[in-house]
Scaffold this motif. Sequence first.
Motif, PDB file in Angstrom:
ATOM      1  N   LEU A  68      -7.391 -14.355 -14.178  1.00 28.62           N
ATOM      2  CA  LEU A  68      -8.430 -14.150 -15.182  1.00 28.62           C
ATOM      3  C   LEU A  68      -9.487 -15.207 -14.945  1.00 28.62           C
ATOM      4  N   LYS A  69     -10.706 -14.767 -14.685  1.00 28.85           N
ATOM      5  CA  LYS A  69     -11.818 -15.686 -14.481  1.00 28.85           C
ATOM      6  C   LYS A  69     -12.796 -15.528 -15.625  1.00 28.85           C
ATOM      7  N   GLY A  70     -13.128 -16.645 -16.251  1.00 29.65           N
ATOM      8  CA  GLY A  70     -14.069 -16.632 -17.357  1.00 29.65           C
ATOM      9  C   GLY A  70     -15.500 -16.716 -16.865  1.00 29.65           C
ATOM     10  N   ALA A  71     -16.400 -16.645 -17.811  1.00 23.25           N
ATOM     11  CA  ALA A  71     -17.821 -16.743 -17.493  1.00 23.25           C
ATOM     12  C   ALA A  71     -18.108 -18.061 -16.796  1.00 23.25           C
ATOM     13  N   ARG A  72     -19.185 -18.111 -16.126  1.00 26.20           N
ATOM     14  CA  ARG A  72     -19.555 -19.301 -15.354  1.00 26.20           C
ATOM     15  C   ARG A  72     -19.562 -20.558 -16.218  1.00 26.20           C
ATOM     16  N   ALA A  73     -18.977 -21.642 -15.667  1.00 24.34           N
ATOM     17  CA  ALA A  73     -18.930 -22.928 -16.355  1.00 24.34           C
ATOM     18  C   ALA A  73     -19.995 -23.866 -15.808  1.00 24.34           C
ATOM     19  N   GLY A  74     -20.777 -23.423 -14.876  1.00 24.17           N
ATOM     20  CA  GLY A  74     -21.808 -24.244 -14.254  1.00 24.17           C
ATOM     21  C   GLY A  74     -22.185 -23.626 -12.926  1.00 24.17           C
TER      22      GLY A  74
END
Length: 106
Positions: A68-74
């Motif tokens: 599971l990959k979340g929205a961009r953190a940077g």
Amino acid sequence: MLAPMVETELKFQVPVAARAALQRAVATPSAQTLRLRAQYFDTPDGRLAAAGVALRLRQEGRSWVQTLKGARAGLAQRLEHEVTLPAGPVTLDLRRHDGTPAAVVL
């Protein structure tokens, strides 16, 4: 269960004429080739993709991993949680991400 991690992904555009030289440069004794096969999942209306979330099952050699990959953190970074699946039938199970920072995106 693996600990949550932040993934940094680097992508390069390598001219065709330079590919052989690049392959020789990274061909170290510890380098290995691993064939990957992935299946991505989303809601019928594409809500995960619209939110910048990726949910996949991927075969890595003989093992399967649910990610599971979340929205961009940077810049080029995403919150990510991976679980190596036990032997047996391969099934998607969202509960594998319960209690992790990545789970809040679901």
